[in-house]
Design a protein around this motif. Structure first.
Motif, PDB file in Angstrom:
ATOM      1  N   VAL A   1       0.879  -1.134  -0.067  1.00 64.32           N
ATOM      2  CA  VAL A   1       0.108  -0.196  -0.019  1.00 64.32           C
ATOM      3  C   VAL A   1       0.757   1.298   0.222  1.00 64.32           C
ATOM      4  O   VAL A   1       0.526   2.145  -0.739  1.00 64.32           O
ATOM      5  CB  VAL A   1      -0.926  -0.117   1.327  1.00 64.32           C
ATOM      6  CG1 VAL A   1      -1.741   1.300   1.368  1.00 64.32           C
ATOM      7  CG2 VAL A   1      -2.008  -0.968   1.062  1.00 64.32           C
ATOM      8  N   ILE A   2       1.911   1.203   0.519  1.00 67.92           N
ATOM      9  CA  ILE A   2       3.005   2.378   0.518  1.00 67.92           C
ATOM     10  C   ILE A   2       3.723   2.414  -0.662  1.00 67.92           C
ATOM     11  O   ILE A   2       4.224   3.501  -1.084  1.00 67.92           O
ATOM     12  CB  ILE A   2       3.929   2.237   1.983  1.00 67.92           C
ATOM     13  CG1 ILE A   2       2.944   2.454   3.000  1.00 67.92           C
ATOM     14  CG2 ILE A   2       4.838   3.535   1.818  1.00 67.92           C
ATOM     15  CD1 ILE A   2       3.722   2.292   4.454  1.00 67.92           C
TER      16      ILE A   2
ATOM     17  N   VAL B   1       3.512   0.750  -3.787  1.00 68.91           N
ATOM     18  CA  VAL B   1       3.000   1.163  -5.187  1.00 68.91           C
ATOM     19  C   VAL B   1       2.942   2.702  -5.363  1.00 68.91           C
ATOM     20  O   VAL B   1       3.289   3.062  -6.484  1.00 68.91           O
ATOM     21  CB  VAL B   1       1.803   0.470  -5.237  1.00 68.91           C
ATOM     22  CG1 VAL B   1       1.213   0.647  -6.717  1.00 68.91           C
ATOM     23  CG2 VAL B   1       2.281  -1.283  -5.246  1.00 68.91           C
ATOM     24  N   PRO B   2       2.148   3.377  -4.474  1.00 69.76           N
ATOM     25  CA  PRO B   2       1.846   4.774  -4.803  1.00 69.76           C
ATOM     26  C   PRO B   2       3.214   5.598  -4.821  1.00 69.76           C
ATOM     27  O   PRO B   2       3.296   6.426  -5.772  1.00 69.76           O
ATOM     28  CB  PRO B   2       0.876   5.225  -3.648  1.00 69.76           C
ATOM     29  CG  PRO B   2       0.315   4.064  -3.057  1.00 69.76           C
ATOM     30  CD  PRO B   2       1.227   3.018  -3.506  1.00 69.76           C
ATOM     31  N   LEU B   3       4.083   5.355  -3.865  1.00 68.83           N
ATOM     32  CA  LEU B   3       5.463   5.931  -3.974  1.00 68.83           C
ATOM     33  C   LEU B   3       6.268   5.562  -5.322  1.00 68.83           C
ATOM     34  O   LEU B   3       6.680   6.350  -5.885  1.00 68.83           O
ATOM     35  CB  LEU B   3       6.287   5.344  -2.795  1.00 68.83           C
ATOM     36  CG  LEU B   3       5.891   6.177  -1.522  1.00 68.83           C
ATOM     37  CD1 LEU B   3       6.960   5.507  -0.445  1.00 68.83           C
ATOM     38  CD2 LEU B   3       6.225   7.692  -1.500  1.00 68.83           C
ATOM     39  N   GLY B   4       6.024   4.228  -5.811  1.00 66.51           N
ATOM     40  CA  GLY B   4       6.695   4.002  -7.158  1.00 66.51           C
ATOM     41  C   GLY B   4       6.142   4.877  -8.361  1.00 66.51           C
ATOM     42  O   GLY B   4       6.841   5.249  -8.946  1.00 66.51           O
TER      43      GLY B   4
ATOM     44  N   PHE C   1      11.813  -3.024   5.969  1.00 66.51           N
ATOM     45  CA  PHE C   1      12.864  -3.901   5.355  1.00 66.51           C
ATOM     46  C   PHE C   1      12.522  -4.310   3.912  1.00 66.51           C
ATOM     47  O   PHE C   1      13.207  -4.261   2.939  1.00 66.51           O
ATOM     48  CB  PHE C   1      13.384  -5.074   6.163  1.00 66.51           C
ATOM     49  CG  PHE C   1      14.357  -5.865   5.593  1.00 66.51           C
ATOM     50  CD1 PHE C   1      15.902  -5.437   5.517  1.00 66.51           C
ATOM     51  CD2 PHE C   1      14.257  -7.228   5.059  1.00 66.51           C
ATOM     52  CE1 PHE C   1      16.716  -6.234   4.867  1.00 66.51           C
ATOM     53  CE2 PHE C   1      15.213  -8.119   4.251  1.00 66.51           C
ATOM     54  CZ  PHE C   1      16.300  -7.441   4.478  1.00 66.51           C
ATOM     55  N   ALA C   2      11.205  -4.410   4.074  1.00 69.89           N
ATOM     56  CA  ALA C   2      10.500  -5.027   2.549  1.00 69.89           C
ATOM     57  C   ALA C   2      10.277  -4.131   1.530  1.00 69.89           C
ATOM     58  O   ALA C   2       9.721  -4.440   0.394  1.00 69.89           O
ATOM     59  CB  ALA C   2       9.612  -6.137   2.968  1.00 69.89           C
ATOM     60  N   LEU C   3       9.944  -2.902   1.943  1.00 72.55           N
ATOM     61  CA  LEU C   3       9.517  -1.742   1.243  1.00 72.55           C
ATOM     62  C   LEU C   3      10.186  -1.118  -0.092  1.00 72.55           C
ATOM     63  O   LEU C   3       9.547  -1.255  -1.045  1.00 72.55           O
ATOM     64  CB  LEU C   3       9.403  -0.653   2.026  1.00 72.55           C
ATOM     65  CG  LEU C   3       8.441   0.573   1.339  1.00 72.55           C
ATOM     66  CD1 LEU C   3       6.953   0.242   1.228  1.00 72.55           C
ATOM     67  CD2 LEU C   3       8.510   1.821   2.503  1.00 72.55           C
ATOM     68  N   PRO C   4      11.630  -1.223   0.113  1.00 73.40           N
ATOM     69  CA  PRO C   4      12.373  -0.737  -1.162  1.00 73.40           C
ATOM     70  C   PRO C   4      12.232  -1.698  -2.416  1.00 73.40           C
ATOM     71  O   PRO C   4      11.904  -0.861  -3.512  1.00 73.40           O
ATOM     72  CB  PRO C   4      13.787  -0.719  -0.765  1.00 73.40           C
ATOM     73  CG  PRO C   4      13.733  -0.680   0.801  1.00 73.40           C
ATOM     74  CD  PRO C   4      12.498  -1.536   1.117  1.00 73.40           C
ATOM     75  N   PRO C   5      12.001  -2.939  -2.624  1.00 71.44           N
ATOM     76  CA  PRO C   5      11.893  -3.496  -3.903  1.00 71.44           C
ATOM     77  C   PRO C   5      10.718  -3.222  -4.258  1.00 71.44           C
ATOM     78  O   PRO C   5      10.340  -2.970  -5.855  1.00 71.44           O
ATOM     79  CB  PRO C   5      12.165  -4.894  -3.623  1.00 71.44           C
ATOM     80  CG  PRO C   5      11.784  -5.005  -2.203  1.00 71.44           C
ATOM     81  CD  PRO C   5      12.468  -3.934  -1.396  1.00 71.44           C
TER      82      PRO C   5
ATOM     83  N   GLN D   1       8.590  -9.946  -4.535  1.00 74.18           N
ATOM     84  CA  GLN D   1      10.106  -9.615  -3.640  1.00 74.18           C
ATOM     85  C   GLN D   1       9.708  -9.026  -2.245  1.00 74.18           C
ATOM     86  O   GLN D   1      10.199  -9.293  -1.250  1.00 74.18           O
ATOM     87  CB  GLN D   1      10.800  -8.710  -4.448  1.00 74.18           C
ATOM     88  CG  GLN D   1      11.270  -9.169  -5.738  1.00 74.18           C
ATOM     89  CD  GLN D   1      12.277 -10.448  -5.562  1.00 74.18           C
ATOM     90  OE1 GLN D   1      13.029 -10.553  -4.489  1.00 74.18           O
ATOM     91  NE2 GLN D   1      11.769 -11.591  -6.035  1.00 74.18           N
ATOM     92  N   VAL D   2       8.655  -8.248  -2.259  1.00 72.94           N
ATOM     93  CA  VAL D   2       8.146  -7.571  -0.948  1.00 72.94           C
ATOM     94  C   VAL D   2       7.644  -8.901  -0.060  1.00 72.94           C
ATOM     95  O   VAL D   2       8.100  -8.882   1.205  1.00 72.94           O
ATOM     96  CB  VAL D   2       7.140  -6.604  -0.988  1.00 72.94           C
ATOM     97  CG1 VAL D   2       6.449  -6.540   0.278  1.00 72.94           C
ATOM     98  CG2 VAL D   2       7.530  -5.291  -1.444  1.00 72.94           C
ATOM     99  N   ILE D   3       7.026  -9.654  -0.424  1.00 70.88           N
ATOM    100  CA  ILE D   3       6.612 -10.920   0.533  1.00 70.88           C
ATOM    101  C   ILE D   3       7.655 -11.681   0.966  1.00 70.88           C
ATOM    102  O   ILE D   3       7.582 -12.218   1.935  1.00 70.88           O
ATOM    103  CB  ILE D   3       5.506 -11.785  -0.466  1.00 70.88           C
ATOM    104  CG1 ILE D   3       4.030 -10.900  -0.693  1.00 70.88           C
ATOM    105  CG2 ILE D   3       5.173 -12.839   0.314  1.00 70.88           C
ATOM    106  CD1 ILE D   3       3.102 -11.548  -1.453  1.00 70.88           C
TER     107      ILE D   3
END
Length: 317
Positions: free
Chosen positions: A105-106, A108-111, A161-165, A214-216
């Protein structure tokens, strides 16, 4: 240089203390929401008999991937039950799914924002580099200060930790859309929002789904670290096995994490090519639907052909 030291850590500590004192109400709300979501999902997974959850997971695997994965899912989850790890496995699965959902949720909009704005991209890139390279254990320190011991600091550290990719691959997918296709949409008078929804997102979806995968996976890799923060599940069992040098317990808990990881990886990877895996249930349904349409079209055209043949015979007579 003797005596010279930049007290950067002390400044960060002062900032953490300020947040703890001045935003205590907001932190309590975040803690309540996160605990409610994780506990609610875990309770939902543990509510039915285990074979119901196994059947649903196998059906999902067959629906999006293949019947072979469905059989593998049944075997894997049955092995988890046989090792007596069903409850901690569902606790880990609930934590991972909630953490992945929050991260997506964080991210995809940031990307999307980063792909459409060069300034945002320039600001986000070093931040994402920092988030990926900073040891994950460091995130636990302020998280535990903010939320105390439990599932919340583990989830917060997992999300960071999982957010960047997710952000990076979403940006890559949006920017990788053919510019001529976007220009064609603009030529027809489509607004930026319409271009995003109708052109960029559909074409970038395989890359975005790869980012979600990758996030999962990264969220699941944080299960042990979340266990160190007090979160229940397989990660906590691994931590206990390390502290007591219990090889059997550590191997079984680690194998449980691996089995859940394989299931989530295969299912989420198949979402990028939904319906295109020939052995998936969706592909089978699609092929049967196409065959029925072809049969119906042939049956509809048959009388017309017979009428044409009869007309020719009458003309020849």
């Amino acid at each position: 240089m003797d005596g010279f030291r930049l007290p950067l850590g002390s400044w960060v500590e002062a900032g953490v203390d300020w947040v703890k004192v001045n935003l205590d109400g907001l932190l309590d709300v975040v803690s309540f929401v996160v605990t409610f979501l994780v506990d609610g999902l875990t309770s939902l997974l543990l509510l039915p008999y285990f074979f119901v959850v196994i059947a649903i997971a196998a059906l999902i695997a067959w629906l999006v991937r293949s019947w072979q994965l469905a059989i593998g899912t049944v075997v894997s989850f049955t092995l988890i039950v046989a090792m007596g790890l069903w409850v901690p496995a569902m606790q880990t699965l609930g934590l991972v799914l909630v953490a992945a959902l929050v991260a997506v949720v964080i991210a995809v909009p940031l990307g999307i924002w980063s792909a459409r704005n060069a300034t945002v991209r320039a600001v986000l890139k070093p931040v994402l580099d920092f988030m990926q390279t900073m040891p994950a254990f460091v995130y636990l320190i302020p998280a535990i200060v903010f939320f105390s011991i439990g599932v919340v600091p583990g989830l917060v550290a997992t999300v960071i930790f999982a957010l960047p990719p997710g952000v990076r691959l979403t940006e890559l997918g949006i920017r990788g859309v053919d510019s001529e296709t976007v220009e064609a949409g603009q030529a027809f008078g489509a607004k930026p929002g319409q271009i995003l929804r109708g052109i960029q997102l559909p074409l970038a979806m395989p890359t975005i789904l790869a980012g979600i995968n990758q996030v999962i996976m990264l969220a699941l890799s944080m299960a042990v670290i979340a266990g160190m923060a007090g979160a229940d599940g397989l990660g906590k069992m691994v931590v206990e096995a390390i502290s007591t040098v219990n090889i059997a317990k550590g191997v079984e808990a680690g194998l449980g994490v691996v089995l859940i990881a394989v299931f989530l990886d295969r299912v989420t990877a198949a979402l990028g090519t939904l319906g295109q895996n020939p052995a998936s249930l969706l592909a089978v349904i699609r092929r049967r639907g196409a065959q029925r349409q072809a049969t119906a079209a042939a049956a509809a055209s048959a009388p017309a052909v017979e009428t044409t043949v009869e007309e020719k015979e009458l003309q020849n007579a």
